[in-house]
Every structure is written in C-alpha cells, then in structure tokens.
Design a protein around this motif. Structure first.
Motif, short mmCIF file in Angstrom:
data_model
loop_
_atom_site.label_atom_id
_atom_site.label_comp_id
_atom_site.label_asym_id
_atom_site.label_seq_id
_atom_site.Cartn_x
_atom_site.Cartn_y
_atom_site.Cartn_z
N SER A 369 35.10 41.89 39.47
CA SER A 369 34.55 40.56 39.24
C SER A 369 33.43 40.33 40.24
N THR A 371 31.51 37.00 41.96
CA THR A 371 31.46 35.54 42.13
C THR A 371 30.44 35.20 43.21
N ALA A 393 30.92 29.80 42.07
CA ALA A 393 32.02 29.01 42.63
C ALA A 393 31.42 28.10 43.69
N ALA A 399 36.38 30.62 45.09
CA ALA A 399 36.18 31.97 44.55
C ALA A 399 37.43 32.82 44.72
#
Length: 431
Positions: A369, A371, A393, A399
């Motif tokens: 992922s 973020t 985020a 996050a």
C-alpha cells in the motif's frame, strides 16, 4: 519554519524565534560572513581538539555516529555536531557525549546572535558559530563535525587544520544549490556534487573517501591534488567487504576483522568502513581494534532504518514491524529497497522540493500500500504526485490505522522533518 523546531524552554524558544527570522540573502555564497562572525567570538574554530570533518550526500551522519561511538569506546571525550535535528535543536550540539543543555544553548545562541546582528548571518552560520563556541569552551579529545549542505561553501568549512576529512557516498540532492551554474566547475551533475563535497579538503590532511563513478572520482582527485590533500580513496588506499561473519577491512597498514554494524541496512557497512578508514588514516589519536569492534556494535542513529517497537504509533499496527527512515533522495531510496525485499506498506511525506519518485520507484514492485501524509509545518506533495495507487491520509496516525492485518512491514519515510514528527508522536525523543 519546521527547521527551527520547538522547545518547551522559554529561554531557548526566545532564541529560536530570533533564528527563525534569519535567512540566506539571495545570491550570497561564500565564507566571508561566518569568518567575520567567528572573528568577533575570538575564532573558537581555531581552539578545538582534533576535528573529524565529514561531508557527503548520504551516510555522513551515520559515519559521524560510528566515529563517535568508537572514540567513546576508546574512553575518549568527544564533541559531536550533526544535522539536521529531528525534534529538538539541542540535537545539533553534543558536548562530551550529551546533548547541550537548554541553559547553555540559550546563552550561546543569544551571545552569537548579539555579536553578529549587523552581519545578517544565516541560520546555519549562527548554528555553526554557536557549536564551535561550545566546543572550544569544553575540554575534549576530539570533535566530529558533519557538513550541512555541500562542503565548499558550508559554514563548517572554516576549520583549517582538521585531523582528517571524509566524504561519504555521493548522489543527487539539493540540486538547486549544488548544481547552480558556475564557471570553472564540472558540468556533469555527479562530478559537480563531488567537487562541492571535496571542498572540505585541506593541505596535508588525509581526505578519505568512498569509491565513486569515474567522473566523480576525477573531480575529487583533482580537488585533492590542487589543494595538496592526501587522498585516501576506497579501492586504492583502502578497501572493505562484507561477509556472513562481518566486515573485512584492509589498507596498507594491514587487515582488520570487524563485526557488522548494529545499524540496519546493507549500506551501513559502507558507512562503518569509511569511519574505520578515517580513524586508520589520521595521526592525532590512537584507536584500538577492540574500540572499533565495540563502537560498531553499540552505534545508534535515529530515523535511519530505525525500528519502532514501542510507543503510541507502533501500537496502531499490531502484528507489523514499524520502520522509520528520513531518506528523501534516489540513493536513499535504493538503500531502503535493499532492506525490504518483500511486500511493504509505505507511509510517505515529502517536501515539495523533493522528487516523489526517489523513494517510491525503488519500492514500486513490492508496495502493499502507498499512503501519503502531510508534514506539519512544511509544504509537502499531495497524493496526486505519487501516482494512481497512492491514497491520502490526514495524519500518520490515520495512515497507520488504515493498514490491514497482512503482517507486512510498515515503513514511514520521505523526510527527516516527518521523521522528527513521528519520533515525537511515538515518544522516542533523540537523546
């Protein structure tokens, strides 16, 4: 500005507020102002114990850390100047192994700011003058001084007779400053970076370096020759290799078997090797093999592939290893990628003057992922700068809370300013 940090001490905060008003006048480069400021303070830079002066793009802070821990393992008293700070300005000045006290810091900054008020010094010039003044007032066996930006025009480059100079790894960073056109300087980017970093070379002083690509190596060699420095380049005057058993170092004086350094990351063996080479090629201090081994095992340096095992932020990702790194350029990205061969969750915040691809691209094939978070107090890239797979985020806490339970490691990276905020939030203030 974030760079001036915060302080709970009113006297320090007053001086930090004065520092925050300083800036580098547009177009001013050179050492004239710092020399004038130091002259008003009776030139403390000329009254220091043996100085280990370290420049480079990546790894100079870690190299300084290994030097400090090794010299302290030898039983020596060591002053250290590193940069930037992560949470508190005090981190920039370490006296006899301890962070400078609030009371002494406030007094030093006041003294320097008052002395140079009409000179319009920069933040970095005031910081450097205060550091040298502190070091000159406390007895020690050695000083370790990290260069801030470049080398040739860095405010620390007023030390005329260091014990040894070192150059860590080279890469592209701070291009707006270090690659600005100037007649008589190399035009190839990495060679120009090398030229600037090698500007700390001094006549008759050992200049210990890593191994570099041909154009960069030539720039360093030409500078050393012109100045009259004694060049000690890796691959020629010394070398080192890693094995399963540790770090094997060799030079013309012989070979040493050493442990791998405690700091994580394969690149740390190179930084440790440079520290060993600097110690082996200077004549001011005697350092034993035992102290070298002990120092490499004991060294700690925050926000450089630091594992956060306890604290409020670590508690948000149970079942995951949480890592923190302040790296923000391509070489740092490559080093980080070597440490995470498998899937990794990346939480990233980068200043707008940094390349978003520097950290993301080396990890692109293994991102579980991605973020993007803001950097409090600084202008940072938003999620759109990191590609279609990036999500935003509002904070690091948000996050981390959103990360799934797959057990993959989590890395917070992209900025030392962000790293400082993470350490503060996690209750791990550098000491």
């Amino acid at each position: 500005m974030k760079d001036f940090a915060r302080s709970d001490d009113p006297a320090v905060r007053d001086q930090l507020d004065r520092l925050a008003k300083l800036s580098l006048p547009q177009g001013r480069l050179g050492l004239e102002t710092i020399r004038a400021l130091l002259a008003r303070l009776d030139n403390p830079q000329d009254r220091l114990p043996p100085v280990f002066h370290v420049s480079g793009t990546n790894g100079k802070g870690s190299t300084c850390t290994y030097l400090r821990y090794i010299l302290e393992a030898e039983g020596l008293t060591v002053h250290t100047a590193t940069k930037p700070h992560l949470v508190r300005y005090n981190e920039r000045i370490r006296i006899a192994g301890k962070l400078i006290s609030n009371a002494e810091l406030a007094g030093l900054l006041r003294e320097v700011l008052d002395a140079g008020e009409d000179l319009s010094p920069s933040f970095f010039e005031v910081t450097t003058a205060a550091t040298f003044l502190a070091f000159a007032r406390h007895p020690a066996d050695a000083c370790i001084v990290e260069v801030g930006l470049g080398g040739r025009f860095d405010a620390t480059n007023v030390i005329e007779h260091p014990a040894v100079c070192g150059i860590a790894s080279l890469g592209l960073d701070h291009e707006a400053f270090l690659l600005s056109p100037e007649e008589g300087t190399p035009t190839e980017p990495l060679a120009r970076i090398a030229f600037e970093k090698a500007g700390i070379a001094r006549p008759g002083t050992p200049l210990v370096t890593q191994r570099y690509p041909a154009a960069a190596a030539l720039a360093v060699t030409q500078t050393a020759t012109r100045v009259g420095a004694r060049l000690k380049m890796r691959g020629y005057e010394w070398d080192a290799r890693t094995s399963e058993d540790g770090l094997e170092y060799s030079d013309k004086a012989g070979a040493l078997s050493l442990p791998l350094p405690a700091l994580p990351g394969a690149h740390q063996a190179d930084n440790a090797a440079l520290a060993i080479a600097m110690l082996r090629h200077q004549d001011s201090l005697v350092v034993s093999h035992a102290a070298m081994k002990q120092g490499l095992r004991a060294a700690k340096w925050p926000a450089r592939l630091q594992r956060l095992s306890h604290g409020p932020l670590a508690a948000l990702v149970p079942g995951h290893d949480l890592w923190l790194d302040g790296g923000h350029n391509p070489d740092a990205g490559a080093a980080i990628a070597r440490h995470f061969p498998g899937p990794v969750h990346l939480v990233i915040g980068m200043l707008v003057n940094k390349d978003p691809e520097a950290i993301v691209n080396p990890l692109a094939d293994r991102l579980a992922s991605l973020t993007v978070v803001p950097i409090p107090g600084s202008e940072a890239h938003d999620a759109t700068a990191f590609g279609a797979d990036a999500v935003a985020a509002e904070s690091v806490s948000d996050a981390l809370t959103a990360i799934g339970s797959d057990g993959a490691p989590v890395l917070i990276a992209g900025s030392l300013y962000l790293a400082g905020e993470v350490l503060r939030l996690n209750g791990e203030l550098p000491d």
